[in-house]
Scaffold this active site. Structure first.
Site, short mmCIF file in Angstrom:
data_model
loop_
_atom_site.label_atom_id
_atom_site.label_comp_id
_atom_site.label_asym_id
_atom_site.label_seq_id
_atom_site.Cartn_x
_atom_site.Cartn_y
_atom_site.Cartn_z
N GLU A 102 0.88 -1.20 0.15
CA GLU A 102 -0.04 -0.08 -0.08
C GLU A 102 0.93 1.23 -0.05
OE1 GLU A 102 -1.50 -1.32 3.40
OE2 GLU A 102 -3.12 -2.41 2.54
N TYR A 114 7.80 1.29 -7.91
CA TYR A 114 7.05 0.20 -7.59
C TYR A 114 6.52 -0.46 -9.12
CZ TYR A 114 6.63 1.22 -2.67
OH TYR A 114 6.96 1.50 -1.34
C1 LIG Z 1 10.94 6.05 -2.47
C2 LIG Z 1 12.43 6.11 -2.15
C3 LIG Z 1 12.55 5.05 -1.41
C4 LIG Z 1 13.05 6.18 -3.44
O1 LIG Z 1 14.40 6.00 -3.06
P1 LIG Z 1 15.75 6.36 -4.10
O2 LIG Z 1 16.72 5.95 -3.42
O3 LIG Z 1 15.70 7.72 -4.22
O4 LIG Z 1 15.18 5.67 -5.26
P2 LIG Z 1 16.03 5.27 -6.61
O5 LIG Z 1 17.16 6.15 -6.85
O6 LIG Z 1 16.67 3.78 -6.37
O7 LIG Z 1 15.10 5.45 -7.88
C5 LIG Z 1 14.21 4.13 -8.19
C6 LIG Z 1 13.28 4.64 -8.96
O8 LIG Z 1 12.25 5.25 -8.31
C7 LIG Z 1 11.58 6.50 -8.99
N1 LIG Z 1 12.13 7.60 -8.56
C8 LIG Z 1 13.23 7.97 -7.66
N2 LIG Z 1 13.26 9.38 -7.35
C9 LIG Z 1 12.04 9.80 -8.08
C10 LIG Z 1 11.86 11.23 -8.29
N3 LIG Z 1 12.42 12.15 -7.91
N4 LIG Z 1 10.57 11.46 -9.14
C11 LIG Z 1 9.79 10.33 -9.60
N5 LIG Z 1 10.27 9.12 -9.65
C12 LIG Z 1 11.52 8.73 -8.87
C13 LIG Z 1 12.09 6.20 -10.54
O9 LIG Z 1 11.34 5.03 -10.78
C14 LIG Z 1 13.37 5.51 -10.09
O10 LIG Z 1 13.99 4.67 -11.31
P3 LIG Z 1 14.93 5.31 -12.46
O11 LIG Z 1 15.88 6.09 -11.67
O12 LIG Z 1 15.11 4.40 -13.10
O13 LIG Z 1 13.85 6.38 -13.03
C15 LIG Z 1 12.75 7.67 -1.55
O14 LIG Z 1 12.08 8.52 -2.19
C16 LIG Z 1 12.10 7.59 -0.02
O15 LIG Z 1 12.68 7.06 0.84
N6 LIG Z 1 10.73 8.14 0.16
C17 LIG Z 1 10.30 8.34 1.42
C18 LIG Z 1 9.89 7.09 2.11
C19 LIG Z 1 8.69 6.55 1.10
O16 LIG Z 1 7.88 7.43 0.63
N7 LIG Z 1 8.85 5.17 1.00
C20 LIG Z 1 7.60 4.57 0.17
C21 LIG Z 1 6.55 4.35 0.89
S1 LIG Z 1 6.74 3.09 2.16
#
Ligand SMILES: CC(C)(COP(=O)(O)OP(=O)(O)OC[C@H]1O[C@@H](n2cnc3c(N)ncnc32)[C@H](O)[C@@H]1OP(=O)(O)O)[C@@H](O)C(=O)NCCC(=O)NCCS
Length: 144
Positions: A102, A114
């Site tokens: 979720e 996701y």
């Molecule tokens: C969601 C989260 C875990 C992503 O972590 P991250 O290390 O920055 O992600 P990554 O660099 O590995 O990116 C993976 C993918 O996420 C998506 N993504 C990452 N940053 C993004 C941004 N600013 N905008 C849109 N998509 C994004 C893309 O699909 C990306 O793949 P791509 O680089 O091939 O386009 C991070 O933003 C976070 O911790 N958010 C707060 C906690 C949260 O909301 N967790 C999810 C719900 S439990």
């Protein structure tokens, strides 16, 4: 390096939780979580620093991803993907046929992450979240 959470990681995971969520889990919840045999807590550590973590539950061929978080200063560098890869590996090892989760409707970053791993929207839970109140999007990835 991604490794399973050890007792000495609990505080850092809790700090990450606080930094990443508006409705963070308590330290106690995280501490107790380590005891649950169905749950896997993975910590992403680099250069001695905890940069992120995830937690998921696997029961009877189904996995649920509860949390995935990377500290704000380390985002955008592919670290969440490293955790998602490990979720995929654990799921394969445990013959998981379906992973679900979720996510807040407004959390487009996570939804993108996701989707890039094959998750699709399955439904909506109205006002599922608090602080602030928001709908949850249910997403599922059928692995077979
Ligand atoms: C969601 C989260 C875990 C992503 O972590 P991250 O290390 O920055 O992600 P990554 O660099 O590995 O990116 C993976 C993918 O996420 C998506 N993504 C990452 N940053 C993004 C941004 N600013 N905008 C849109 N998509 C994004 C893309 O699909 C990306 O793949 P791509 O680089 O091939 O386009 C991070 O933003 C976070 O911790 N958010 C707060 C906690 C949260 O909301 N967790 C999810 C719900 S439990």
């Amino acid at each position: 390096m991604v490794h399973e959470m050890r007792p000495e990681d609990v505080l850092k995971v809790s700090e990450t939780e606080q930094a990443c969520f508006s409705d963070p889990w308590s330290l106690e919840t995280i501490k107790e979580g380590i005891e649950n045999p169905f749950d896997t807590w993975l910590v992403l550590e680099e250069d001695g620093a905890v940069k992120g973590y995830c937690v998921f539950r696997i029961i009877a061929g189904e996995a649920e991803l509860f949390r995935i978080a990377i500290l704000p200063e380390y985002r955008g560098g592919g670290l969440a993907k490293k955790l998602m890869e490990r979720l995929a590996e654990y799921s394969k090892e445990k013959a998981v046929i379906s992973i679900f989760l979720e996510v807040r409707e407004s959390n487009k970053t996570a939804i993108n992450l996701y989707k890039s791993y094959g998750f699709e929207q399955e439904g909506i839970r109205k006002n599922y979240y608090q602080n602030p109140s928001e709908n949850a999007v249910i997403m599922r990835n059928n692995l077979i």
